[in-house]
Design an enzyme around this catalytic site. Structure first.
Site, mmCIF file in Angstrom:
data_model
loop_
_atom_site.group_PDB
_atom_site.id
_atom_site.type_symbol
_atom_site.label_atom_id
_atom_site.label_comp_id
_atom_site.label_asym_id
_atom_site.label_seq_id
_atom_site.Cartn_x
_atom_site.Cartn_y
_atom_site.Cartn_z
ATOM 1 N N SER A 38 38.552 35.178 43.137
ATOM 2 C CA SER A 38 38.494 33.717 43.263
ATOM 3 C C SER A 38 39.570 33.018 42.448
ATOM 4 O O SER A 38 39.910 31.864 42.711
ATOM 5 C CB SER A 38 37.115 33.195 42.851
ATOM 6 O OG SER A 38 36.845 33.504 41.491
ATOM 7 N N SER A 108 29.830 37.147 36.349
ATOM 8 C CA SER A 108 28.502 36.707 35.887
ATOM 9 C C SER A 108 27.677 36.165 37.057
ATOM 10 O O SER A 108 27.421 34.973 37.132
ATOM 11 C CB SER A 108 28.617 35.676 34.753
ATOM 12 O OG SER A 108 29.544 34.668 35.017
#
Length: 199
Positions: A38, A108
């Site tokens: 990303s 995460s």
């Protein structure tokens, strides 16, 4: 292995407020979260570079780098991912206490893990930065060829393929990395830090 019980917390002579006063700026953690590919690490490092240029005390904690040392004993099971984030949250807290602006770049994937880290910090010290990028674009980029390997079954429990990613519901900062340049993303983050009088 049992928990240590014969330990006592010792307050330091120099406080976090003392360090803020000496530095001339506040401290916080910029917690970059998002899918692999990303742009988390790219943007986090670009933010760190600009903070350094402005003489802000900063440091980058990158997921891959931490797994080379502190967390090299952890795999990618759900338990290990949770422990990975718990440990880095504690390390990030130490950096914030030392007066630094710390940027972290970790997938995460689980909200509960990120919320557990958030609970370690006071006030507005924890800033969740959601690097929002469609899975299709992340797969197209695939800088480490991880998606290719995951699709072939060579990597198990890969986030976005056969393990979920729970997107933040109300992040402090959201960046559409498929729409913004790195430079625009950096300015967006710095603007937030300035608005909050951290820098």
């Amino acid at each position: 292995m049992g928990k240590s019980t014969n330990i006592t917390w010792h307050d330091t002579t120099i406080t976090k407020a003392d360090r803020h006063a000496q530095n001339g700026h506040g401290s916080c953690v910029l917690w970059f979260t998002g899918l692999s590919g990303s742009g988390k690490s790219t943007i986090a490092n670009a933010v760190s570079n600009e903070l350094y240029r402005q003489r802000i005390n900063e440091y980058v904690l990158d997921g891959d780098n931490v797994r080379h040392g502190l967390n090299k004993d952890l795999g990618f099971s759900e338990y290990d991912r949770t422990e990975n984030i718990r440990r880095i949250g504690e390390v990030a807290k130490l950096f914030v206490d030392s007066g630094k602006v710390v940027t972290t770049a970790f997938i995460s994937p689980f909200r509960s893990d990120r919320d557990q880290v958030r609970a370690l910090f006071s006030g507005e010290e924890f800033i969740e930065v959601f690097v929002d990028c469609p899975l299709e674009e992340c797969e197209r980029r695939d800088p480490k060829q991880l998606y290719v390997k995951a699709r072939r079954g060579e990597i198990k429990d890969f986030t976005g393929i056969d393990s979920p990613y729970e997107a933040p519901e109300s992040p402090e900062i959201a960046i559409r990395s498929d729409q913004l340049s790195v430079e625009e993303a950096v300015q967006h983050v710095l603007g937030y830090l300035q608005d909050k009088n951290i820098i």
